[in-house]
Design an enzyme around this catalytic site. Structure first.
Site, PDB file in Angstrom:
ATOM      1  N   LYS A 177       1.275   4.063  -3.025  1.00  8.68           N
ATOM      2  CA  LYS A 177       1.022   5.489  -2.818  1.00  8.68           C
ATOM      3  C   LYS A 177       2.250   6.320  -3.178  1.00  8.68           C
ATOM      4  CE  LYS A 177      -3.242   5.517  -1.321  1.00  8.68           C
ATOM      5  NZ  LYS A 177      -4.301   6.200  -2.093  1.00  8.68           N
ATOM      6  N   TYR A 227       0.825  -1.210   0.000  1.00  7.19           N
ATOM      7  CA  TYR A 227       0.000   0.000   0.000  1.00  7.19           C
ATOM      8  C   TYR A 227       0.858   1.258   0.000  1.00  7.19           C
ATOM      9  CZ  TYR A 227      -3.617   3.344   1.350  1.00  7.19           C
ATOM     10  OH  TYR A 227      -4.471   4.421   1.381  1.00  7.19           O
TER      11      TYR A 227
END
Length: 210
Positions: free
Chosen positions: A126, A122
């Site tokens: 990002k 994750y």
């Protein structure tokens, strides 16, 4: 000003949309969603679009500032590939077309710990999105990196448990960089920063947002 927003039906997006509609500086807000919205407002123009075919609605992406609040969880998406499509592909395509259409200011909701060097999928995703949007060359780019977001009326047991654990650890001096923040606080800070932003790239970590 004319604002553009994706992710307006999510927790942060809902709070941001409400604040933008109340802000006299904005004369119109164009929201791009998958399904018809349940709210109406004289300044709100909701467009039901297919995020898999951004070229079909790219001509609508003209304005003064664009907000990207779109996002999902791995549990909801069902796979890393599906989450990547929402959290990276859709948002990058939106940013790319906004830049092509001359939108000067772009606001991206990212995450604490976002970096291309992260071992966590994750955070790495990002970080890659941040770098890709930076490379587009917006006149003004505002990146917000909140940590644990507190959503009004959340009924997700896992989210509630995680929030309680973070609060407990914060009390004993641990994981301060991940202390919770309400989506309303994040949304208000986004609105305020857009009103005073100058040219350049600005990254707001947790402490700066608070």
């Amino acid at each position: 000003m004319k604002g553009l927003i994706i992710g307006a039906t999510g927790a942060t997006g809902k709070d941001l949309l409400a604040k933008l509609l109340e802000d006299e500086a904005f004369s119109e807000i164009h929201s791009f969603v998958r399904k018809p919205m349940s709210i109406s407002h004289p300044k709100l123009h909701a467009h039901v679009v297919d995020f898999d075919t951004p070229e079909a609605w790219s001509d609508l992406l003209h304005g003064d500032v664009a907000f990207s609040c779109l996002g999902t969880t791995l549990a909801i998406a069902g796979s890393k590939e599906a989450q990547w499509r929402v959290d990276y592909d859709y948002q990058y395509a939106f940013a790319q077309q906004c830049k092509a259409n001359g939108v000067p200011t772009f606001v991206l909701v990212s995450a604490a710990g976002a970096t291309t060097q992260s071992k966590m999928f994750y955070n790495r995703m990002k970080g890659q999105l941040e770098d890709a949007v930076k490379a587009l060359g917006f006149s003004c780019l505002l990146i917000f990196q909140p940590s644990v977001l507190v959503r009004k009326g959340s009924d997700r047991k896992g989210e509630q448990f995680g929030l309680k654990m973070i609060v407990l650890l914060n009390k004993i001096g641990l994981f301060k960089r991940y202390r919770p923040m309400s989506t309303a606080v994040l949304a208000e800070r986004m609105r305020k920063e857009v009103a005073t932003a100058n040219k350049g790239i600005y990254t707001f970590t947790l402490d700066k947002i608070f």
